[in-house]
Design an enzyme around this catalytic site. Structure first.
Site, PDB file in Angstrom:
ATOM      1  N   SER A 145      -1.658  -3.009  -2.284  1.00  0.00           N
ATOM      2  CA  SER A 145      -0.251  -2.632  -2.172  1.00  0.00           C
ATOM      3  C   SER A 145       0.563  -3.909  -1.999  1.00  0.00           C
ATOM      4  CB  SER A 145      -0.080  -1.702  -0.962  1.00  0.00           C
ATOM      5  OG  SER A 145       1.277  -1.381  -0.757  1.00  0.00           O
ATOM      6  N   ASP A 151       5.347   2.718  -5.440  1.00  0.00           N
ATOM      7  CA  ASP A 151       5.503   3.536  -4.232  1.00  0.00           C
ATOM      8  C   ASP A 151       6.910   3.338  -3.674  1.00  0.00           C
ATOM      9  OD1 ASP A 151       5.309   4.919  -1.856  1.00  0.00           O
ATOM     10  OD2 ASP A 151       3.662   3.730  -1.025  1.00  0.00           O
ATOM     11  N   GLU A 167       4.652   7.125  -6.413  1.00  0.00           N
ATOM     12  CA  GLU A 167       4.304   7.705  -5.121  1.00  0.00           C
ATOM     13  C   GLU A 167       5.577   7.984  -4.308  1.00  0.00           C
ATOM     14  OE1 GLU A 167       1.545   5.098  -3.193  1.00  0.00           O
ATOM     15  OE2 GLU A 167       1.647   6.132  -1.263  1.00  0.00           O
ATOM     16  N   ASP A 193       2.682  11.246  -0.809  1.00  0.00           N
ATOM     17  CA  ASP A 193       2.096  10.601   0.364  1.00  0.00           C
ATOM     18  C   ASP A 193       2.699  11.299   1.595  1.00  0.00           C
ATOM     19  OD1 ASP A 193       1.634   8.922   2.567  1.00  0.00           O
ATOM     20  OD2 ASP A 193       2.121   7.062   1.552  1.00  0.00           O
ATOM     21  N   LYS A 237      -0.326  -1.896  -6.805  1.00  0.00           N
ATOM     22  CA  LYS A 237       0.751  -0.958  -6.455  1.00  0.00           C
ATOM     23  C   LYS A 237       1.949  -1.774  -6.001  1.00  0.00           C
ATOM     24  CE  LYS A 237       1.358   1.800  -2.253  1.00  0.00           C
ATOM     25  NZ  LYS A 237       0.727   2.827  -1.383  1.00  0.00           N
ATOM     26  N   LEU A 238       3.088  -1.546  -6.654  1.00  0.00           N
ATOM     27  CA  LEU A 238       4.309  -2.246  -6.271  1.00  0.00           C
ATOM     28  C   LEU A 238       5.161  -1.333  -5.407  1.00  0.00           C
ATOM     29  CD1 LEU A 238       5.440  -3.809  -9.699  1.00  0.00           C
ATOM     30  CD2 LEU A 238       3.905  -4.797  -7.962  1.00  0.00           C
ATOM     31  N   LYS A 239       5.603  -1.853  -4.288  1.00  0.00           N
ATOM     32  CA  LYS A 239       6.575  -1.127  -3.483  1.00  0.00           C
ATOM     33  C   LYS A 239       7.920  -1.231  -4.196  1.00  0.00           C
ATOM     34  CE  LYS A 239       4.306   0.193   0.234  1.00  0.00           C
ATOM     35  NZ  LYS A 239       4.229   1.619   0.617  1.00  0.00           N
ATOM     36  N   LYS A 241      -4.233  10.026   3.462  1.00  0.00           N
ATOM     37  CA  LYS A 241      -4.333   9.115   4.603  1.00  0.00           C
ATOM     38  C   LYS A 241      -4.765   9.943   5.798  1.00  0.00           C
ATOM     39  CE  LYS A 241      -0.567   5.984   3.331  1.00  0.00           C
ATOM     40  NZ  LYS A 241       0.838   5.632   3.639  1.00  0.00           N
ATOM     41  N   GLY A 259      -3.556   3.612   2.643  1.00  0.00           N
ATOM     42  CA  GLY A 259      -3.824   2.671   3.729  1.00  0.00           C
ATOM     43  C   GLY A 259      -2.623   2.546   4.639  1.00  0.00           C
ATOM     44  N   ASN A 285       8.284   5.247  -1.043  1.00  0.00           N
ATOM     45  CA  ASN A 285       8.437   5.638   0.367  1.00  0.00           C
ATOM     46  C   ASN A 285       9.757   6.372   0.618  1.00  0.00           C
ATOM     47  OD1 ASN A 285       6.582   2.830   0.881  1.00  0.00           O
ATOM     48  ND2 ASN A 285       6.002   4.662   2.027  1.00  0.00           N
TER      49      ASN A 285
HETATM   50  O1  OSB Z   1       3.301   4.218   1.842  1.00  0.00           O
HETATM   51  O2  OSB Z   1       1.324   3.685   1.383  1.00  0.00           O
HETATM   52  C1  OSB Z   1       2.320   3.550   2.080  1.00  0.00           C
HETATM   53  C2  OSB Z   1       1.699   0.766   4.598  1.00  0.00           C
HETATM   54  C3  OSB Z   1       2.325   1.277   5.718  1.00  0.00           C
HETATM   55  C4  OSB Z   1       2.960   2.497   5.619  1.00  0.00           C
HETATM   56  C5  OSB Z   1       2.976   3.186   4.429  1.00  0.00           C
HETATM   57  C6  OSB Z   1       2.329   2.688   3.298  1.00  0.00           C
HETATM   58  C7  OSB Z   1       1.722   1.431   3.389  1.00  0.00           C
HETATM   59  C8  OSB Z   1       1.095   0.744   2.259  1.00  0.00           C
HETATM   60  C9  OSB Z   1       0.014  -0.247   2.602  1.00  0.00           C
HETATM   61  O3  OSB Z   1       1.434   0.885   1.131  1.00  0.00           O
HETATM   62  C10 OSB Z   1      -1.310   0.228   2.184  1.00  0.00           C
HETATM   63  C11 OSB Z   1      -2.432  -0.593   2.760  1.00  0.00           C
HETATM   64  O4  OSB Z   1      -2.742  -0.494   3.955  1.00  0.00           O
HETATM   65  O5  OSB Z   1      -3.062  -1.319   1.992  1.00  0.00           O
HETATM   66 MG    MG Z   2       2.883   5.486   0.245  1.00  0.00          MG
END
Ligand code: OSB
Ligand code: MG
Length: 368
Positions: free
Chosen positions: A135, A189, A214, A239, A161-163, A263, A291, A191
């Site tokens: 990520s 992702d 995501e 997620d 995976k790009l935020k 998760k 994660g 969020n």
């Molecule tokens: O949305 O997947 C998520 C980390 C903290 C909270 C939410 C997310 C994440 C990550 C990191 O994307 C994933 C990782 O632990 O490798």
């Molecule tokens: Mg996520």
């Protein structure tokens, strides 16, 4: 199994680099680690809740309180406890899934260690090596992002995976595709950073052949995701919205997602996580292991989960050094683009005493 007491440790670990998402920027990981003490030995649970309630409503101080005030006293009042009894016993306390998950994990670890069974075996793992995705946080510039992605690809990560967030979506995706090609497994992702009104913008991601997007919309906007799915080509993965096997079944039935991120902390534990895996498998919905910047403890259990047959997409199960220069356990190291699934009893890894001491800012014993 009888329980003597629980120890709650507040742990603070520096990150190798700041991790930025649409909900905030992290430079340090603060978390709770729970140790259960039993006559048959100890067990370890890692709580994935973060310092602030930005990813979900749970946060470290709140988790600390609910553990000490309600959840742990309830478990300590039982004559005997077993991992499958934890969730039903604690169900009367609404929510607080990450807190509950940490307790279940610790008890499951103690139990499995005493029985000589690994998490992987207990959960039903079918492979001994799982592919690793990584990520990648939001960066200040595209060149910076391309450097980061390039390093991860060189290290062997098989999926990127790009935020993303409004203002950081199409351009970074295009830049990564242009530099690294169409063969790289790529996903994004958000969020929860978008609304349904952003559908036209999100549709601009369609040409890039992403594996999935995501959680683009609010966690409660399950129907919105179903509507969005009809307006974009990129498969939608949930997620934040998926907090139980029931909510997974609902989301699938509504057409809100065609892929699920699992998760264990978010859903109340590894046993509920497995139920989600089973529900998704029954619907032919691929799942992958998410994660939460876990230490080696949580990572070990996640890797075991990711070894179940329905985990057909690479998870956010990166090597320890993705986030931490030094881990609480022996580090997980990338081998052949993935991680070895621990096969020792319980988690199959132990916290290194010196490391644990070094990173613990507070330790508290909770007794009957
Ligand atoms: O949305 O997947 C998520 C980390 C903290 C909270 C939410 C997310 C994440 C990550 C990191 O994307 C994933 C990782 O632990 O490798
Ligand atoms: Mg996520």
């Amino acid at each position: 199994m009888k329980i003597d007491s629980f120890e709650i440790r507040r742990v603070q670990m520096p990150l190798v680099s700041p991790f930025r998402t649409s909900f905030g920027i992290e430079t340090e990981r603060e978390m709770l680690v729970v140790r259960v003490r039993t006559p048959d030995g100890d067990g370890w649970g890692e709580c994935v809740g973060m310092s602030d309630p930005l990813y979900s409503s749970e946060y470290v101080d709140g988790i600390d309180d609910v553990l000490k005030r309600f959840l742990i006293p309830d478990l300590l009042s039982m004559d005997a406890v077993s991992a499958p009894l934890v969730a039903p016993r604690l169900a009367k306390y609404k929510g607080h899934r990450m807190a509950k998950a940490a307790l279940e994990m610790a008890i499951m670890d103690a139990e499995l260690r005493s029985q000589g069974i690994s998490f992987a075996q207990s959960l039903g793992a079918v492979v001994d090596h799982v592919p690793s995705g990584v990520s990648v946080g939001i960066m200040d510039s595209i060149p910076e992002l391309l450097d980061a992605v390039g390093s991860y690809i060189d290290e062997g990560y098989v999926r990127i995976k790009l935020k993303i967030e409004p203002g950081w979506d199409v351009d970074p995706v295009r830049a990564v595709r242009e530099r690294f090609g169409d063969e790289v497994m790529l996903q994004v992702d958000a969020n929860t950073a978008y609304t349904l009104g952003d559908a036209p913008q999100l549709a601009k991601l369609d040409p890039f052949g992403l594996l999935l997007i995501e959680q683009p919309l609010d966690e409660e906007d399950v129907l919105g995701h179903a509507d969005l799915a009809a307006r974009i080509k990129t498969p939608i993965c949930l997620d934040e919205s998926i907090v139980s096997a029931r909510s997974a079944a609902d989301a699938i039935r509504l057409g809100a997602c065609s892929i699920v991120n699992i998760k264990p902390g978010r859903v109340g534990g590894y046993l509920e996580a497995r139920r989600i895996h089973d529900v998704c498998a029954a619907h032919n919905v691929p799942v992958w292991c998410g994660g939460m910047l876990e230490t080696g403890l949580g990572r070990a259990a996640n890797v075991a989960l990711a070894a179940l047959p329905g985990f057909t997409l690479p998870g956010d199960v990166s090597a320890s050094d993705r986030f931490y220069q030094v881990d609480l356990t022996e580090p997980f190291v990338l081998e052949g683009g993935g991680l070895h699934v621990p096969d020792g009893p319980g988690l199959g890894v132990d916290p290194l005493e010196e490391r644990l001491k070094e990173f613990t800012v507070r330790a508290e014993e909770v007794q009957r």
